[in-house]
Design an enzyme around this catalytic site. Sequence first.
Site, mmCIF file in Angstrom:
data_model
loop_
_atom_site.group_PDB
_atom_site.id
_atom_site.type_symbol
_atom_site.label_atom_id
_atom_site.label_comp_id
_atom_site.label_asym_id
_atom_site.label_seq_id
_atom_site.Cartn_x
_atom_site.Cartn_y
_atom_site.Cartn_z
ATOM 1 N N ASP A 7 -9.507 4.665 -2.030
ATOM 2 C CA ASP A 7 -8.530 5.427 -2.483
ATOM 3 C C ASP A 7 -9.037 5.927 -3.782
ATOM 4 O OD1 ASP A 7 -9.040 3.155 -4.138
ATOM 5 O OD2 ASP A 7 -6.951 2.584 -4.364
ATOM 6 N N TYR A 31 -6.845 5.860 4.785
ATOM 7 C CA TYR A 31 -6.860 5.159 3.843
ATOM 8 C C TYR A 31 -6.035 3.846 4.059
ATOM 9 C CZ TYR A 31 -5.751 2.442 -0.291
ATOM 10 O OH TYR A 31 -5.804 1.267 -0.984
ATOM 11 N N GLU A 54 0.889 -1.351 -0.229
ATOM 12 C CA GLU A 54 -0.028 -0.056 0.106
ATOM 13 C C GLU A 54 0.820 1.209 0.041
ATOM 14 O OE1 GLU A 54 -2.918 0.530 -0.565
ATOM 15 O OE2 GLU A 54 -3.832 -1.575 -0.532
#
Length: 365
Positions: A142, A124, A41
């Site tokens: 996202d 997020y 991520e």
Amino acid sequence: MNTTVKITAADAGTLTGWFKENQRILPWRNTGNPYDVWLSEIMLQQTRVEFVKERFILFKQQLPDIASLASCSEDRLLKLWEGMGYYSRVRNLQKCARVLMEQYDGILPGDPARLMKLPGIGPYTAGAIASIAFGIPVPAVDGNVLRVLARRFAVTDDIRSTDTRTAFEQAIRSFYEQDGTQYASDPAFCACFTQSLMELGALVCVPNGEPHCEQCPWKASCKAHLNHQTDEIPYRSPLKQRKTVERTLLIIRDGDRFLLHKRPSKGLLAGLYEFYGVEQKLVKPSEVTAAVTALGMVPIRIHRLPDSRHIFTHLEWHMTAWEIKTASLDTLLPDDFMLVNKKELASFAVPSAFHTYTEYYSLKD
Ligand code: SF4
């Protein structure tokens, strides 16, 4: 937001069914290791998946877990991140690994509130780690998810606005609390649902050009598709113009060696190595000679190199460059300068902002 965004169990079932059949094989996917989800991520922020795939594997070969990341030296860490840009990401990654080693026995927590207190982890990333790695029923919104949900529900609000993101996060929470309550206690479903929204945005409801609605599991219910609004939605307000900074690089050479400068430990490209530069556009040889002399060095020959540009998120460097050959520099160097030959230079993290010049000298051969 005036539009109602209500995700139903039928929406979620169709989408996760599609995901199981169509998901890409990615090195961090379905490994059962939270470190993989976290690392991927962070790497995927501002970077293409195809590039990250290769770099993720290399990074993990060198730093396979939180403990090895926490103890890695700064120079080695920055070298491992070389070419990825946005170096604050990897610094925060290491800061976070160190906090995890000190306070969490080297283990990532699954609770989003605790995750959000860690360096470099915002809402997020916390949602992505909590839902994908730990199966917690929380949103992870996202850019892909913003686009998909905006189109599915024909939301015309600006997807750059925090209000829009918050409304979509709330819609996912409401789904788990209402129509999707039976899924909220199913960790495999939660992991799958988060990834399926992202994957639909990456593969079908694509950002550039027409979305592939004929292949979409939501084509029968998607409002933007049914109303022929896919070219208007999502709406994204224009970005503020970037600031332009004029720089002149002074690529100083002493025989076969290059003078390398370590940037300050705070600010843009902090702690990385660069060809020394000044924030001015120097176009006359006499100006360059004066700038080099001011460093206490004696130029013997100067030579103009190609200009280049580098774009950061909020600013743009316009670079003028000169090669300067000097007499021996061994006794003159201040602390943050060093002399390296081509082979040695390859072991330092030189940011891609200087790509034109590392290529020019074939330094990355
Ligand atoms: S139908 Fe088309 S616009 Fe709607 S979500 Fe699917 S790909 Fe996107």
